[in-house]
Design a protein around this motif. Structure first.
Motif, PDB file in Angstrom:
ATOM      1  N   ALA A 250       1.068  -1.159   0.162  1.00 19.28           N
ATOM      2  CA  ALA A 250       0.137  -0.017  -0.060  1.00 19.28           C
ATOM      3  C   ALA A 250       0.846   1.128   0.219  1.00 19.28           C
ATOM      4  CB  ALA A 250      -0.881   0.025   1.289  1.00 19.28           C
ATOM      5  N   LYS A 251       2.098   1.104   0.653  1.00 20.27           N
ATOM      6  CA  LYS A 251       2.803   2.288   0.632  1.00 20.27           C
ATOM      7  C   LYS A 251       3.862   2.519  -0.556  1.00 20.27           C
ATOM      8  CE  LYS A 251       6.343   3.643   4.383  1.00 20.27           C
ATOM      9  NZ  LYS A 251       7.037   3.062   5.596  1.00 20.27           N
ATOM     10  N   TYR A 252       4.003   1.622  -1.144  1.00 14.72           N
ATOM     11  CA  TYR A 252       4.322   1.587  -2.394  1.00 14.72           C
ATOM     12  C   TYR A 252       3.633   2.239  -3.464  1.00 14.72           C
ATOM     13  CZ  TYR A 252       9.197  -0.587  -1.389  1.00 14.72           C
ATOM     14  OH  TYR A 252      10.398  -1.018  -0.861  1.00 14.72           O
ATOM     15  N   ALA A 253       2.463   1.717  -3.413  1.00 15.23           N
ATOM     16  CA  ALA A 253       1.550   2.231  -4.422  1.00 15.23           C
ATOM     17  C   ALA A 253       1.149   3.717  -4.440  1.00 15.23           C
ATOM     18  CB  ALA A 253       0.250   1.403  -4.107  1.00 15.23           C
ATOM     19  N   GLU A 254       1.242   4.142  -2.912  1.00 11.45           N
ATOM     20  CA  GLU A 254       1.084   5.756  -2.850  1.00 11.45           C
ATOM     21  C   GLU A 254       2.254   6.185  -3.553  1.00 11.45           C
ATOM     22  OE1 GLU A 254       1.395   6.874   1.387  1.00 11.45           O
ATOM     23  OE2 GLU A 254      -0.456   5.661   1.700  1.00 11.45           O
TER      24      GLU A 254
END
Ligand code: NAD
Ligand code: DAU
Length: 336
Positions: free
Chosen positions: A329-333
């Motif tokens: 989720a952090k990478y996607a952001e």
């Protein structure tokens, strides 16, 4: 040689620290280990579960807590300092914990070691030396100038400087090792190799930054553990030892090796946004460490080490699954 009987290992529930703790428990049964670890998102007590309780003890706490250090440190003869915020991408999105843990935390530990007469071994990174051009016929050597690029590597460079100063000014018997990129079991799914392997195991896709030509110098974490033990017991105080295993490979090469080992099409991955300030190449010249300490890497076959690592992740879904979703989720952001 120095024969430590009671050591404090900070960050002993993280990837490299826990591999070291397991190595000591198996290979140096006369040495008692007190692990001091805050159990951040990167620390997992499972990493040292099942070790003999009379040889390995876990204290949960923060290396920045001077009062806690006053209670934990006395009675030990050495500190092996692994605890850090370790991930470059995180340091770019939020540098503050890197300054606190890596700089202030190292300062607190140095003070505790000085007060209680402990030997100090500081585990650091090749990234303090900045990066090399792809075609530069040079590798990092211990006396090279420091020119770190990221908030992470500059915080590690700062901590190395503190260690050097505490040795010179106060005579603290301290050593530093600067190692290249580690791989092996128990590495967090945010890091390059585990991220790709677990993406594929989850039915997702592999992700390559930039043009994929950046080079990292890979070493198996077990070879790093033996090197740290050798520096701790045979290294000269005040000295810096570089640890690497002639493992230079481009990210594209490593990614395609993973895809092929997992039975996928080597072109089947996503190119994603590059890391800001992305270091081009790291390469270690380990000659001093090999000649002076007699250390040498044993895991010389990278494809074999990679296959064992892939098998470990395939067999330990329960270990990495809980961290996977939040990490992605952090990478996607970040568009990565
Ligand atoms: P990691 O992120 O997997 O583990 C770090 C550990 O430190 C975790 O267990 C975490 O809970 C603990 N920790 C963090 N902040 C703390 C605090 N304030 N107090 C107590 N504990 C705290 O890191 P890693 O990849 O295992 O790296 C370990 C060390 O080795 C770091 O110092 C890193 O700079 C260095 N290093 C790493 C590599 C690599 O390839 N990963 C290479 C060379 C050097
Ligand atoms: O050199 C030692 C350092 O190695 C240690 O000091 C650090 O603690 C450790 O995290 C590691 O730093 P890197 O930045 O080299 O490792 P990372 O696994 O984050 O990335 C390795 C390379 O792969 C880097 O060039 C960025 C790239 N990458 C990374 C990820 C997560 C990708 O191409 N795709 C990805 O998804």
């Amino acid at each position: 040689t120095f024969s430590p009987r009671n050591i404090v290992v900070t960050g002993g529930c993280g990837f490299i620290g826990s591999n070291f703790v397991r190595w000591v428990a198996e290979n140096r049964p006369e040495t008692h280990v007190t692990v001091l670890d805050k159990l951040t998102y990167a620390g997992n007590p499972e990493n040292i579960a099942g070790l003999p309780a009379e040889r390995v003890e876990l204290v949960v706490g923060d290396i920045c807590d001077a009062g806690l250090l006053e209670r934990v440190v006395p009675g030990h003869d050495a500190v092996v300092h692994y605890a850090a915020e370790s991930h470059n991408d995180n340091s770019i999105s939020d540098p503050e914990p890197f300054i606190r843990t890596n700089v202030e935390g190292t300062f607190r530990l140095l003070e505790a070691a000085r007060r209680h007469g402990l030997r100090f071994h500081h585990v650091s990174t090749d990234e303090v030396y900045g990066d090399l051009a792809l075609d530069e016929p040079r590798r990092f050597r211990p006396d090279d100038p420091y020119r770190p690029s990221s908030p992470y590597s500059s915080s590690k460079a700062s901590s190395d400087m503190l260690v050097r100063a505490w040795h010179r000014t106060y005579g603290l018997p301290a050593t530093i090792s600067n190692c290249s990129n580690n791989y092996g079991p128990y590495q967090h799914v945010e890091k390059f190799i585990p991220r790709q392997v677990t993406n594929l195991l989850c039915g997702g896709r592999a992700k390559l930054y930039g043009d994929g030509r950046n080079v990292r110098d890979w070493i198996h974490t077990e070879d790093h553990s033996r090197a740290v033990w050798d520096v701790l017991t045979k290294g000269r105080p005040g000295e810096t030892y570089l640890v690497g295993a002639d493992g230079e490979r481009s990210n594209l090469e490593v990614l395609q090796a993973i895809l092929m080992a997992m039975g996928r099409d080597p072109e089947d991955f996503d190119w994603v946004r590059d890391r800001p300030g992305h270091d081009r190449r790291y390469a270690i010249d380990p000659a001093k460490t090999m000649e002076e300490l007699g250390w040498e890497p044993r895991h010389r076959d990278f494809s074999e080490g990679l296959e064992d690592t892939i098998a470990w992740y395939a067999e330990h879904r329960d270990w990495w699954m809980p961290a996977k979703e939040a990490t992605e989720a952090k990478y996607a952001e970040q568009g990565q």
